[in-house]
Design a protein around this motif. Sequence first.
Motif, mmCIF file in Angstrom:
data_model
loop_
_atom_site.group_PDB
_atom_site.id
_atom_site.type_symbol
_atom_site.label_atom_id
_atom_site.label_comp_id
_atom_site.label_asym_id
_atom_site.label_seq_id
_atom_site.Cartn_x
_atom_site.Cartn_y
_atom_site.Cartn_z
ATOM 1 N N GLY A 255 0.795 -1.224 0.000
ATOM 2 C CA GLY A 255 0.000 0.000 0.000
ATOM 3 C C GLY A 255 0.823 1.267 0.000
ATOM 4 O O GLY A 255 0.277 2.370 0.185
ATOM 5 N N GLN A 256 2.127 1.168 -0.225
ATOM 6 C CA GLN A 256 3.004 2.333 -0.241
ATOM 7 C C GLN A 256 3.080 2.927 -1.648
ATOM 8 O O GLN A 256 3.128 2.202 -2.636
ATOM 9 C CB GLN A 256 4.399 1.942 0.255
ATOM 10 C CG GLN A 256 4.398 1.428 1.681
ATOM 11 C CD GLN A 256 5.740 0.863 2.123
ATOM 12 O OE1 GLN A 256 6.496 0.336 1.303
ATOM 13 N NE2 GLN A 256 6.038 0.968 3.402
ATOM 14 N N VAL A 257 3.123 4.263 -1.714
ATOM 15 C CA VAL A 257 3.051 4.983 -2.985
ATOM 16 C C VAL A 257 4.441 5.268 -3.544
ATOM 17 O O VAL A 257 5.346 5.677 -2.815
ATOM 18 C CB VAL A 257 2.283 6.312 -2.795
ATOM 19 C CG1 VAL A 257 2.305 7.139 -4.083
ATOM 20 C CG2 VAL A 257 0.844 6.032 -2.370
ATOM 21 N N ALA A 258 4.596 5.064 -4.847
ATOM 22 C CA ALA A 258 5.804 5.450 -5.574
ATOM 23 C C ALA A 258 5.428 6.495 -6.601
ATOM 24 O O ALA A 258 4.595 6.244 -7.475
ATOM 25 C CB ALA A 258 6.440 4.242 -6.265
ATOM 26 N N ASP A 259 6.026 7.692 -6.494
ATOM 27 C CA ASP A 259 5.693 8.761 -7.425
ATOM 28 C C ASP A 259 6.559 8.688 -8.679
ATOM 29 O O ASP A 259 7.331 7.743 -8.881
ATOM 30 C CB ASP A 259 5.814 10.133 -6.741
ATOM 31 C CG ASP A 259 7.243 10.448 -6.284
ATOM 32 O OD1 ASP A 259 8.194 9.745 -6.696
ATOM 33 O OD2 ASP A 259 7.418 11.417 -5.510
ATOM 34 N N GLY A 260 6.432 9.705 -9.516
ATOM 35 C CA GLY A 260 7.162 9.706 -10.781
ATOM 36 C C GLY A 260 8.667 9.683 -10.618
ATOM 37 O O GLY A 260 9.376 9.081 -11.434
ATOM 38 N N ASP A 261 9.187 10.320 -9.569
ATOM 39 C CA ASP A 261 10.636 10.315 -9.347
ATOM 40 C C ASP A 261 11.158 8.901 -9.125
ATOM 41 O O ASP A 261 12.196 8.508 -9.673
ATOM 42 C CB ASP A 261 10.981 11.180 -8.128
ATOM 43 C CG ASP A 261 10.949 12.670 -8.427
ATOM 44 O OD1 ASP A 261 10.803 13.040 -9.607
ATOM 45 O OD2 ASP A 261 11.078 13.464 -7.475
ATOM 46 N N GLN A 262 10.444 8.125 -8.300
ATOM 47 C CA GLN A 262 10.884 6.760 -8.029
ATOM 48 C C GLN A 262 10.800 5.883 -9.281
ATOM 49 O O GLN A 262 11.687 5.059 -9.542
ATOM 50 C CB GLN A 262 10.033 6.150 -6.903
ATOM 51 C CG GLN A 262 10.180 6.827 -5.552
ATOM 52 C CD GLN A 262 11.508 6.539 -4.872
ATOM 53 O OE1 GLN A 262 12.307 5.729 -5.342
ATOM 54 N NE2 GLN A 262 11.757 7.194 -3.747
ATOM 55 N N ILE A 263 9.738 6.090 -10.064
ATOM 56 C CA ILE A 263 9.584 5.311 -11.302
ATOM 57 C C ILE A 263 10.688 5.652 -12.282
ATOM 58 O O ILE A 263 11.298 4.770 -12.907
ATOM 59 C CB ILE A 263 8.199 5.558 -11.924
ATOM 60 C CG1 ILE A 263 7.093 5.112 -10.958
ATOM 61 C CG2 ILE A 263 8.062 4.813 -13.256
ATOM 62 C CD1 ILE A 263 5.704 5.555 -11.365
ATOM 63 N N MET A 264 10.992 6.956 -12.417
ATOM 64 C CA MET A 264 12.062 7.369 -13.331
ATOM 65 C C MET A 264 13.412 6.830 -12.888
ATOM 66 O O MET A 264 14.238 6.435 -13.725
ATOM 67 C CB MET A 264 12.108 8.893 -13.432
ATOM 68 C CG MET A 264 10.973 9.501 -14.225
ATOM 69 S SD MET A 264 11.210 11.261 -14.557
ATOM 70 C CE MET A 264 11.026 11.971 -12.920
ATOM 71 N N ALA A 265 13.652 6.819 -11.578
ATOM 72 C CA ALA A 265 14.925 6.292 -11.086
ATOM 73 C C ALA A 265 15.083 4.816 -11.448
ATOM 74 O O ALA A 265 16.162 4.376 -11.866
ATOM 75 C CB ALA A 265 15.007 6.483 -9.567
ATOM 76 N N LEU A 266 14.008 4.043 -11.288
ATOM 77 C CA LEU A 266 14.037 2.624 -11.631
ATOM 78 C C LEU A 266 14.321 2.412 -13.113
ATOM 79 O O LEU A 266 15.194 1.617 -13.489
ATOM 80 C CB LEU A 266 12.713 1.971 -11.250
ATOM 81 C CG LEU A 266 12.548 0.495 -11.610
ATOM 82 C CD1 LEU A 266 13.450 -0.376 -10.745
ATOM 83 C CD2 LEU A 266 11.089 0.060 -11.477
ATOM 84 N N LEU A 267 13.579 3.136 -13.956
ATOM 85 C CA LEU A 267 13.742 2.959 -15.399
ATOM 86 C C LEU A 267 15.105 3.451 -15.868
ATOM 87 O O LEU A 267 15.738 2.812 -16.716
ATOM 88 C CB LEU A 267 12.623 3.702 -16.138
ATOM 89 C CG LEU A 267 11.186 3.248 -15.852
ATOM 90 C CD1 LEU A 267 10.204 3.966 -16.775
ATOM 91 C CD2 LEU A 267 11.041 1.743 -15.992
ATOM 92 N N ALA A 268 15.552 4.592 -15.349
ATOM 93 C CA ALA A 268 16.850 5.125 -15.760
ATOM 94 C C ALA A 268 17.972 4.160 -15.413
ATOM 95 O O ALA A 268 18.911 3.957 -16.201
ATOM 96 C CB ALA A 268 17.092 6.483 -15.108
ATOM 97 N N THR A 269 17.882 3.533 -14.238
ATOM 98 C CA THR A 269 18.906 2.572 -13.823
ATOM 99 C C THR A 269 18.937 1.370 -14.765
ATOM 100 O O THR A 269 20.001 0.948 -15.239
ATOM 101 C CB THR A 269 18.642 2.097 -12.388
ATOM 102 O OG1 THR A 269 18.617 3.221 -11.506
ATOM 103 C CG2 THR A 269 19.723 1.130 -11.938
ATOM 104 N N ARG A 270 17.761 0.815 -15.044
ATOM 105 C CA ARG A 270 17.678 -0.355 -15.932
ATOM 106 C C ARG A 270 18.168 0.010 -17.335
ATOM 107 O O ARG A 270 18.967 -0.712 -17.939
ATOM 108 C CB ARG A 270 16.234 -0.865 -15.964
ATOM 109 C CG ARG A 270 15.902 -1.795 -17.135
ATOM 110 C CD ARG A 270 16.732 -3.055 -17.147
ATOM 111 N NE ARG A 270 16.404 -3.956 -16.044
ATOM 112 C CZ ARG A 270 16.922 -5.164 -15.908
ATOM 113 N NH1 ARG A 270 17.810 -5.611 -16.784
ATOM 114 N NH2 ARG A 270 16.586 -5.932 -14.886
ATOM 115 N N TRP A 271 17.688 1.123 -17.865
ATOM 116 C CA TRP A 271 18.075 1.507 -19.221
ATOM 117 C C TRP A 271 19.571 1.811 -19.311
ATOM 118 O O TRP A 271 20.209 1.504 -20.319
ATOM 119 C CB TRP A 271 17.254 2.716 -19.683
ATOM 120 C CG TRP A 271 15.820 2.406 -19.962
ATOM 121 C CD1 TRP A 271 15.094 1.345 -19.504
ATOM 122 C CD2 TRP A 271 14.919 3.166 -20.764
ATOM 123 N NE1 TRP A 271 13.797 1.399 -19.962
ATOM 124 C CE2 TRP A 271 13.661 2.504 -20.733
ATOM 125 C CE3 TRP A 271 15.031 4.342 -21.485
ATOM 126 C CZ2 TRP A 271 12.550 2.981 -21.407
ATOM 127 C CZ3 TRP A 271 13.919 4.835 -22.163
ATOM 128 C CH2 TRP A 271 12.688 4.153 -22.125
#
Length: 447
Positions: A255-271
């Motif tokens: 139930g914890q929220v992840a905003d756009g910053d967290q999503i971008m950090a995940l994708l940027a790391t993978r990419w």
Amino acid sequence: MSKKLFGTDGVRGLANTWPMTAEMALKLGAAAGRHFRTDGTNGHRVVIGKDTRLSGYMFENALTAGLTSTGMNVLLLGPTPTPAVGYLTQSMRADLGIMISASHNPHHDNGIKFFGPDGFKLSDEDEAAIEALLQEDIQPAQPMNIGRAKRVDDETGRYVENVKTTFPQDLSLSGLKIVLDCANGAAWRAAPLVLWELGAEVIPLGVAPNGFNINENCGSTHPETAAEAVIAHGADVALCLDGDADRIIVIDEKGQVADGDQIMALLATRWSEEGRLNKNTLVATVMSNLGLENYLSGKGIALHRSAVGDRHVVAAMRAEGYNLGGEQSGHIVMTDYGTTGDGLAAGLQFVAEMVRTGKPASALAKTFETVPQLLQNVRYEAGQDPLEKDVVKAAIADAESELAGKGRLLIRKSGTEPLIRVMAECTDAVMLERVVKGLCALIEDNL
């Protein structure tokens, strides 16, 4: 030429109040038609999409009347996500795309966004040219050259198939239980189909629009509704879209929220690890958390900050050749896949990472530790400008000096609402609250 009608994301306001009136929409349609119908032929076309607000009917008809009066042919998509309008403008070889939506705002607001033939939002120059035409007598087409309007019946299927191509071909969502909150908005039909066709068990929320309930206690601006559903259903993750589906908020299985910053950090790391992140750089706005910048620096990834607004993010990306950017609010722009923010496509990237790594959402939704951030808004009326008063300027300068070395301060006027946004970040939470609340009180006193 300066713009007065257009804000940071098209024209927006309270429905049936200037500038969001049927009369203005008709004029806007005529001006846009005159600007883009450059050769006098009847081969020009416009696609128009909308979200689920009641006022969308009024603006759809008014824009159609204005456009056809100048010889443009109109293709009506009906309720469809903003990223679908960007995609279909390009796919259908249209000269112009229009989305009728006020995004995450309440139902009583509405807006008109324009897309160029390449599927990207219009440039400042094109918007200024359209606005200049509004000051003139717009020349209508001759009677034999009046445009036609046609309803497109398969817009949902076209978008569904396109967004599914962003999900890795070798992966499946089989076995995942996903809460999907469509905010009673534009993606209420398309988004559940995409997840179901990719194999997920879908628990849909916000899929009963009635013209008034868009974004009402649901969607990306009210993630608590989906958070409760995740726990109640024992779901693996929740994806929360906004009214026009160009932004997303992710909620993990706890139930914890992840905003756009967290999503971008995940994708940027993978990419970056895969060598897919152009120039090893992520584009984010001045609102993104300082913790994101610190985290990326530790990974050897550069952060390019732009002005607030996804169109400014996209402009920076296109100018420098970057392919990943977004906003803390949940706009995620991936130019490898689309021309504007696409909440569903970004959500698919997140759940693909869950499938690829076998990790739960909670292990992916907290990529970095945020620096304490506080944002408060002060509403003002037309003609008021407290930020220009000397006493306010002096207080802002003092606050910036106090925060130096410990955080940062950002004060700006919203481009979509009559609000002054006061945002600060600081490692000292007590200082942070004192600075922000003190500045807000002073600004209110000087209205």
